[in-house]
Design a protein around this motif. Sequence first.
Motif, short mmCIF file in Angstrom:
data_model
loop_
_atom_site.label_atom_id
_atom_site.label_comp_id
_atom_site.label_asym_id
_atom_site.label_seq_id
_atom_site.Cartn_x
_atom_site.Cartn_y
_atom_site.Cartn_z
N ARG A 166 -25.73 9.73 5.13
CA ARG A 166 -25.73 8.59 6.03
C ARG A 166 -24.77 7.50 5.54
O ARG A 166 -24.68 7.24 4.34
N LEU A 167 -24.12 6.83 6.50
CA LEU A 167 -23.17 5.78 6.18
C LEU A 167 -23.78 4.38 6.26
O LEU A 167 -23.14 3.42 5.86
N ALA A 168 -24.99 4.26 6.82
CA ALA A 168 -25.60 2.95 7.06
C ALA A 168 -24.61 2.09 7.85
O ALA A 168 -23.99 2.57 8.79
N GLY A 385 -5.63 -4.34 2.52
CA GLY A 385 -6.85 -4.18 1.74
C GLY A 385 -8.08 -4.61 2.52
O GLY A 385 -8.17 -5.76 2.95
N TYR A 386 -9.00 -3.67 2.72
CA TYR A 386 -10.25 -3.95 3.43
C TYR A 386 -11.38 -3.17 2.79
O TYR A 386 -11.18 -2.07 2.26
N THR A 387 -12.60 -3.73 2.88
CA THR A 387 -13.79 -3.05 2.36
C THR A 387 -14.96 -3.27 3.31
O THR A 387 -15.08 -4.34 3.92
N PHE A 388 -15.81 -2.25 3.43
CA PHE A 388 -17.04 -2.39 4.23
C PHE A 388 -18.17 -1.71 3.47
O PHE A 388 -17.99 -0.62 2.93
N PHE A 389 -19.33 -2.36 3.43
CA PHE A 389 -20.50 -1.84 2.74
C PHE A 389 -21.58 -1.43 3.74
O PHE A 389 -21.66 -1.97 4.84
N VAL A 398 -20.03 2.68 0.30
CA VAL A 398 -18.85 1.85 0.06
C VAL A 398 -17.64 2.53 0.69
O VAL A 398 -17.41 3.72 0.47
N SER A 399 -16.89 1.80 1.49
CA SER A 399 -15.62 2.32 2.01
C SER A 399 -14.54 1.26 1.79
O SER A 399 -14.75 0.09 2.12
N THR A 400 -13.41 1.67 1.24
CA THR A 400 -12.36 0.72 0.87
C THR A 400 -10.99 1.26 1.23
O THR A 400 -10.69 2.43 0.98
N GLN A 401 -10.16 0.39 1.80
CA GLN A 401 -8.74 0.64 2.00
C GLN A 401 -7.99 -0.33 1.10
O GLN A 401 -8.08 -1.54 1.28
N ARG A 402 -7.26 0.22 0.12
CA ARG A 402 -6.59 -0.63 -0.86
C ARG A 402 -5.17 -0.95 -0.42
O ARG A 402 -4.53 -0.18 0.32
N PRO A 403 -4.62 -2.08 -0.89
CA PRO A 403 -3.25 -2.45 -0.52
C PRO A 403 -2.20 -1.44 -0.99
O PRO A 403 -1.08 -1.44 -0.47
N ILE A 406 -4.29 3.62 -1.15
CA ILE A 406 -5.42 4.46 -1.55
C ILE A 406 -6.66 4.08 -0.75
O ILE A 406 -6.96 2.90 -0.57
N ASN A 407 -7.38 5.08 -0.28
CA ASN A 407 -8.70 4.88 0.35
C ASN A 407 -9.74 5.54 -0.53
O ASN A 407 -9.47 6.59 -1.13
N PHE A 408 -10.93 4.97 -0.59
CA PHE A 408 -12.02 5.70 -1.24
C PHE A 408 -13.34 5.44 -0.53
O PHE A 408 -13.55 4.39 0.09
N THR A 409 -14.19 6.45 -0.58
CA THR A 409 -15.53 6.39 0.00
C THR A 409 -16.52 6.89 -1.04
O THR A 409 -16.28 7.91 -1.68
N ALA A 410 -17.61 6.18 -1.21
CA ALA A 410 -18.69 6.62 -2.09
C ALA A 410 -20.01 6.36 -1.37
O ALA A 410 -20.24 5.27 -0.84
#
Length: 439
Positions: A166-168, A385-389, A398-403, A406-410
Motif C-alpha cells: 500500500r502507498l497510503a 526536487g519533490y517528495t511525498f509521504f 516515501v517517494s522522492t524525485q531528486r534534482p 534520481i527517483n526513489f521509493t520506499a
Amino acid sequence: MVLAVVSHGTISLAPVRTWTDAGSGRTIEADFVSATKTTVTLKRNADGKQFTLPLDRLSQEDRAFIQSQLAPTDSTPPKQPALPKAALDSYKDLPDPVTRNSLPISGESDPKFAPLDDVIAEFMVEKQIAALVAAVSKDGEILYDKAFGYQDAELKAPLQPGTIMRLASVSKPVTSAALKHLIADGNLNPDDLVFEKLELGAIAPSNLDPRWKQITVDHLRYHMGGFDRNISGDPMAILPLIAKTQTIDVDKLEFRDLLDYMLKQPLDFSPGEREAYSNFGYNLIVHLIETVSRKSYTEFLSETVAATANTNTLAPGRTDPDDRPNGETWYHMHPGIDREIKPNPFRMEVRAGSGAMVSSAADFCRFLDHYWISGDPRQPGQRAGYTFFGSLPGTSAVSTQRPDGINFTAIANRRDKAGSDWNKELKAAIDEAISAIVP
C-alpha cells in the motif's frame, strides 16, 4: 485471434469475446486474462491493453463464462502461482526481534549500492519493521530494486522484489495524474463545477450548504474544496460511524454512501478561500473520474497512468487479504491497532483517491519517471526536487524525485503512529546514502 488462458491449472484456447457492461449495456471486444473472486482482468482486442474491473460490472452471461474458465479439471495438475498468496495482517508484536544478522535482503543491484542496503536495514532494526521494499531509478532505468524482511507475519519466507504494498497518501499523485489525463483529453476542465458534473442536485438534501455548488475541479486537486479535517474531522477516519448513519454494514460501504453523508454536512470554508489537506476531496476526484469517463477507476488507470508509465502493479487496493492480489504483502497494524476488528474499519474501497493505491517499489519509480509528484506529465530529462509521504496503520511510504534526476521509493509495512517522523528519517537516510553512491 486466440489467447492461452491460464487459471487454476487449466490451459485452454479462448476466442476473443464481446463483454457487456451490466449497467450501461456498452460492449467491448477483449480476451480473458485472469480473475479473482471480485475482479476480472481483460486484454482489449483493439490495442492489446490490459485492464481490471469489478465482476459486478459485467453481465450475468459474462460472469458465467468467467466461472467456466476458472473451473478446475481433474486431468491438469494445479499450476503454482508466480507470486505468493496475499498474506494475513498482524495485530500483535513480532514473534522475534528484527536484527541485522537475521534480516533477509532479496534482489540484485550494483555492488556500489551496498551502503543503501545498510541504511535501510539499520532503519528497519531500529524501528522493528519486518517488511520493506525499495527501488531507485533514473531516466527510465531501474538501478536498484530490493526487498527487506519477510513475506509473512511468522517471519519465515523472505520478501521478494516485486512485492505489492500500500502507498497510503502517496496514492494522491496517481489520482492527480489520472485527473490530468481526463483534462488533457478534453473531457473535463479545471474550472468545471463538481456539483454540476456529478449531477448532485438529484441527491442533495434540502439543507445543503450552498457553497457545495461553488466547488471546482481545481479546488479539489489543490485541497481548496472547503473540507478541513482540523475543524470538522476527517470523514475517512470515521467510516464505521458513517456506515451506521447510513444504516449499512461498514464492509458494504461505498463512496456514494460517504458522499451522501458529506452532502449533509456544512463546508468548513468557502471553496477557493484557502488550502486545507483533504482526503475526502481526493476520493471525490475518483468519483468524478468514474462518472465522467464512464469507466471504473481501475479500468481508467490501466488505460492511462499505468499504460503511460508501463507499470503492472499500480492499482487500487483492497481491504481484506482474501480480496488482495497475489504478491501483496502483510501489514503490521500493531501498535496503531492492537487487535483484529472484523470487518476491518479502514476500508480501502472508499479511499482509492487518497490512500488505497498499491504498487511495487520499482513500478512506482516508473511512475515517478513519467509524472511529477504534482501529477503533471514529466518529460525525459526534466529535473526538479519533490517528495511525498504516506502513512496509514500498517504503512509508511516515501517517494522522492531528486534534482539530480534520481527517483526513489520506499514502502514499509508498519508505521509508528499518526504524525510520527519515520518517513522523514527514512528519506534523509536514503538521500544521504544515494548522494554518496551516485555522483
